[in-house]
Design an enzyme around this catalytic site. Structure first.
Site, mmCIF file in Angstrom:
data_model
loop_
_atom_site.group_PDB
_atom_site.id
_atom_site.type_symbol
_atom_site.label_atom_id
_atom_site.label_comp_id
_atom_site.label_asym_id
_atom_site.label_seq_id
_atom_site.Cartn_x
_atom_site.Cartn_y
_atom_site.Cartn_z
ATOM 1 N N TYR A 53 0.831 -1.215 0.000
ATOM 2 C CA TYR A 53 0.000 0.000 0.000
ATOM 3 C C TYR A 53 0.858 1.255 0.000
ATOM 4 O O TYR A 53 1.681 1.459 0.857
ATOM 5 C CB TYR A 53 -0.917 0.019 1.220
ATOM 6 C CG TYR A 53 -2.034 -0.981 1.211
ATOM 7 C CD1 TYR A 53 -2.381 -1.685 0.063
ATOM 8 C CD2 TYR A 53 -2.759 -1.245 2.367
ATOM 9 C CE1 TYR A 53 -3.419 -2.615 0.074
ATOM 10 C CE2 TYR A 53 -3.799 -2.156 2.379
ATOM 11 C CZ TYR A 53 -4.116 -2.844 1.244
ATOM 12 O OH TYR A 53 -5.145 -3.761 1.263
ATOM 13 N N SER A 156 -6.995 -13.605 2.145
ATOM 14 C CA SER A 156 -7.761 -12.650 1.354
ATOM 15 C C SER A 156 -7.703 -13.061 -0.107
ATOM 16 O O SER A 156 -6.673 -13.553 -0.587
ATOM 17 C CB SER A 156 -7.182 -11.237 1.529
ATOM 18 O OG SER A 156 -7.944 -10.273 0.829
ATOM 19 N N GLN A 182 -10.684 -12.139 4.455
ATOM 20 C CA GLN A 182 -11.011 -10.796 3.975
ATOM 21 C C GLN A 182 -11.397 -10.862 2.493
ATOM 22 O O GLN A 182 -10.543 -10.878 1.619
ATOM 23 C CB GLN A 182 -9.828 -9.842 4.168
ATOM 24 C CG GLN A 182 -10.204 -8.389 3.915
ATOM 25 C CD GLN A 182 -9.055 -7.439 4.163
ATOM 26 O OE1 GLN A 182 -8.484 -6.909 3.218
ATOM 27 N NE2 GLN A 182 -8.708 -7.216 5.420
ATOM 28 N N LEU A 223 -18.765 -0.546 1.408
ATOM 29 C CA LEU A 223 -19.739 0.482 1.008
ATOM 30 C C LEU A 223 -19.716 0.753 -0.494
ATOM 31 O O LEU A 223 -20.422 1.635 -0.973
ATOM 32 C CB LEU A 223 -19.475 1.780 1.778
ATOM 33 C CG LEU A 223 -19.670 1.683 3.296
ATOM 34 C CD1 LEU A 223 -19.373 3.023 3.947
ATOM 35 C CD2 LEU A 223 -21.085 1.220 3.630
ATOM 36 N N ALA A 231 -25.561 10.762 -3.194
ATOM 37 C CA ALA A 231 -26.211 10.965 -4.485
ATOM 38 C C ALA A 231 -25.199 11.020 -5.627
ATOM 39 O O ALA A 231 -25.529 10.718 -6.779
ATOM 40 C CB ALA A 231 -27.032 12.253 -4.452
ATOM 41 N N VAL A 286 -12.172 13.006 7.772
ATOM 42 C CA VAL A 286 -12.632 12.723 9.125
ATOM 43 C C VAL A 286 -14.152 12.626 9.158
ATOM 44 O O VAL A 286 -14.719 11.800 9.887
ATOM 45 C CB VAL A 286 -12.123 13.808 10.094
ATOM 46 C CG1 VAL A 286 -12.800 13.694 11.452
ATOM 47 C CG2 VAL A 286 -10.604 13.706 10.244
ATOM 48 N N GLU A 290 -16.324 9.620 10.779
ATOM 49 C CA GLU A 290 -17.288 9.836 11.854
ATOM 50 C C GLU A 290 -18.657 9.281 11.479
ATOM 51 O O GLU A 290 -19.358 8.708 12.327
ATOM 52 C CB GLU A 290 -17.374 11.321 12.190
ATOM 53 C CG GLU A 290 -16.125 11.843 12.888
ATOM 54 C CD GLU A 290 -16.137 13.341 13.102
ATOM 55 O OE1 GLU A 290 -15.402 13.825 13.975
ATOM 56 O OE2 GLU A 290 -16.888 14.043 12.375
#
Length: 318
Positions: A53, A156, A182, A223, A231, A286, A290
């Protein structure tokens, strides 16, 4: 932040794992440290990185995520508070795509140096290497566990049958098995002929194997780029199906009922399914982090699960 069991490790970990793929590269060091501080201050203790990474980002030929984590842990003096996962197997620079024992052992030493630590809590085989016998790979991983440099093993991007074969070999030979997995996994499921190149999405077979053998899944891309609640983020092309359109309607209904975002509903579903998964969330701000952390406060009830799972879905759901 409550903790949840992690596969067959005997450990408990944070219910959301912070993915640090682009920390130090696409996500600048200052923002990366702010994300780490926010996660840690909220009680999060589970970090995910890899030796590669993110060497594919233009201008970053060397790994940046591991060194940044090492510096941050040293600055905060909190290494022993954390459950730290990294990976080996994919190629970068002059390192080949391989799970050959020599490659594994050499790369673990490099990761330990970059992370400024003397042990890794969870080491993943980042990709299945079909050119190296599984017995040799599992023996190399076991030596690292026996040495104390690695505490637990995960896999993974494995097909379900290869994962089962690896753990069967480990059992037969008294070696350390893979304790968790994973995969690419989310509430929406890709259409049958989707090609994710070297990534391996979860399948009915692999999900059932994990659920039946107490191997916690730690989904990456949970996600799908934020498509559940933004949107400006469309459903990825590989996920455009009639079933998924119905699923998105269900997410919207549940989100409206709880007055939360669709992304939070998707994370709540992943963390509250039976058995629960531990999503690996990658954030660039951030505010995104959150929002993701707040998903842990969304309490889905039976009515919500009936709405979300009323559509035929993947993998023995709640």
């Amino acid at each position: 932040m409550d903790e949840v069991p992690l596969g067959t490790t005997g450990e408990t970990v944070s219910p959301l794992c912070l993915g640090t793929m682009y920390f130090g590269s696409r996500t600048d060091p200052e923002t990366s440290r702010a994300l780490l501080d926010t996660y840690y201050d909220a009680g999060g203790r589970f970090l995910d990185t890899a030796n590669i990474y993110a060497t594919w980002v233009e201008g970053y030929d060397e790994p940046e995520s591991e060194p940044l984590l090492g510096e941050w842990m040293t600055e905060r003096d909190n290494r022993d508070d954390l459950f730290l996962a990294t990976k080996v197997g994919f190629e970068y620079g002059d390192v080949p795509k391989s799970l050959d024992p020599d490659v594994i052992e050499r790369e673990v030493e490099r990761s330990l140096e970059r992370l400024d630590t003397d042990y890794i809590d969870l080491l993943y085989a980042h990709v299945d290497d079909r050119d190296t016998p599984l017995a040799e790979t599992m023996a190399a991983f076991d030596r690292l566990v026996e040495s104390g440099k690695v505490r637990h093993l995960g896999a993974s991007n494995y097909y379900g049958w290869r994962l089962a074969r690896a753990n069967t070999i480990a059992e037969e030979r008294g070696l350390t098995p893979f304790s968790c997995v994973q995969p690419r996994f989310s509430y929406l499921t890709p259409h049958r002929n989707s090609d994710f190149e070297r990534q391996r999405p979860a399948t009915d077979e692999s999900v059932t194997y994990c659920d039946d053998n107490d191997l916690t899944m730690l989904p990456y891309s949970p996600l799908l780029g934020g498509c559940y609640g933004r949107a400006d983020k469309r459903i990825p092309e590989r996920y455009v199906t009639t079933e998924n359109r119905l699923k998105m309607d269900a997410v919207a209904d549940v989100a409206e009922r709880h007055d939360v975002s669709g992304n939070q509903v998707a994370l709540a579903w992943l963390t509250q399914r039976d058995p629960p998964t531990v999503p690996v969330v990658g954030c660039s701000t951030v505010e995104q982090l959150e929002e993701n952390l707040a998903a842990l406060d969304v309490d889905l009830d039976e009515r919500d699960f009936e709405r979300l799972d009323g559509i035929e879905t993947l993998g023995g759901l709640h």
